[in-house]
Scaffold this motif. Structure first.
Motif, PDB file in Angstrom:
ATOM      1  N   VAL A  67       0.696  -1.041  -0.133  1.00  0.00           N
ATOM      2  CA  VAL A  67      -0.093  -0.004   0.405  1.00  0.00           C
ATOM      3  C   VAL A  67       1.197   1.223  -0.404  1.00  0.00           C
ATOM      4  N   ARG A  68       1.998   0.699   0.419  1.00  0.00           N
ATOM      5  CA  ARG A  68       2.983   2.921   0.978  1.00  0.00           C
ATOM      6  C   ARG A  68       3.439   2.930  -0.372  1.00  0.00           C
ATOM      7  N   GLU A  69       4.092   1.451  -0.927  1.00  0.00           N
ATOM      8  CA  GLU A  69       4.406   1.406  -2.448  1.00  0.00           C
ATOM      9  C   GLU A  69       4.118   1.950  -3.512  1.00  0.00           C
ATOM     10  N   GLU A  70       2.629   2.071  -3.333  1.00  0.00           N
ATOM     11  CA  GLU A  70       1.658   1.709  -4.899  1.00  0.00           C
ATOM     12  C   GLU A  70       1.002   3.073  -4.373  1.00  0.00           C
ATOM     13  N   THR A  71       0.640   3.484  -3.451  1.00  0.00           N
ATOM     14  CA  THR A  71      -0.370   4.896  -3.083  1.00  0.00           C
ATOM     15  C   THR A  71       0.389   5.521  -1.863  1.00  0.00           C
ATOM     16  N   GLY A  72       1.345   5.860  -1.592  1.00  0.00           N
ATOM     17  CA  GLY A  72       1.836   6.633  -0.538  1.00  0.00           C
ATOM     18  C   GLY A  72       1.094   6.723   0.697  1.00  0.00           C
ATOM     19  N   ALA A 116      -0.280   9.512  -3.768  1.00  0.00           N
ATOM     20  CA  ALA A 116       1.510   9.555  -5.042  1.00  0.00           C
ATOM     21  C   ALA A 116       0.812   8.417  -5.510  1.00  0.00           C
ATOM     22  N   ILE A 117       0.645   8.401  -6.575  1.00  0.00           N
ATOM     23  CA  ILE A 117       1.111   7.784  -7.850  1.00  0.00           C
ATOM     24  C   ILE A 117       2.072   6.942  -7.707  1.00  0.00           C
TER      25      ILE A 117
END
Length: 158
Positions: A67-72, A116-117
């Motif tokens: 989730v962090r890597e893909e959405t910020g 963040a995309i």
């Protein structure tokens, strides 16, 4: 280089799997009950954030990291939607990998960060439940969403 993918579900024409990869996904909701979805760059479909487990991490840690890597966004796992291991769901990648699905879907709430995309998606948004049918969502992702929206007493086991 992005690798494209095609998903098959109960399709007798689907290629035979050659890999099984452990993965996690998460239904992340905001205070209004909207669900976080990303538009995948490899398929064009909207999907829950998630991805492959790394050695040395647990499945809940995988969901948080993905989730962090893909959405910020930073999230906290709050529950389990279900297990998704149907051998009828096959994902074929243009690099030759043909994967049988193995995914644990969690529920999560936002604890920090900002949207963040990533390089894996072309759109990122919180979607109201009534707008889900307006988006291209693969059947297997829709199944996870439906199980979440059913407020099931026990996680789905499939």
């Amino acid at each position: 280089m992005n690798v494209a993918r095609a998903e098959y579900y109960d399709d007798p024409q689907a290629p035979k799997p050659n890999s099984l990869v452990v993965a996690a996904s998460a239904v992340v909701t905001d205070d209004s009950g909207r669900i976080l979805l990303q538009r995948r760059g490899d398929s064009g479909n909207y999907a829950l954030p998630g991805g492959t487990m790394d050695l040395g991490e647990s499945l809940p840690q995988t969901a948080v990291r993905e989730v962090r890597e893909e959405t910020g966004l930073e999230v906290e796992i709050t529950g389990v939607v279900g297990t998704y291991t149907d051998p009828g769901h096959v994902i074929a990648y243009t690099d030759g990998e043909v994967r049988q699905q193995f995914n644990i879907c969690f529920t999560a709430r936002v604890t920090g960060g900002s949207l963040a995309i990533s390089d894996e998606s072309t759109d990122l948004r919180f979607v109201a439940v009534g707008q889900l049918d307006d988006l291209p969502i693969h059947h297997t992702q829709r199944l996870r969403l439906d199980h979440f929206l059913d407020h099931r007493e026990h996680p789905y086991l499939g």
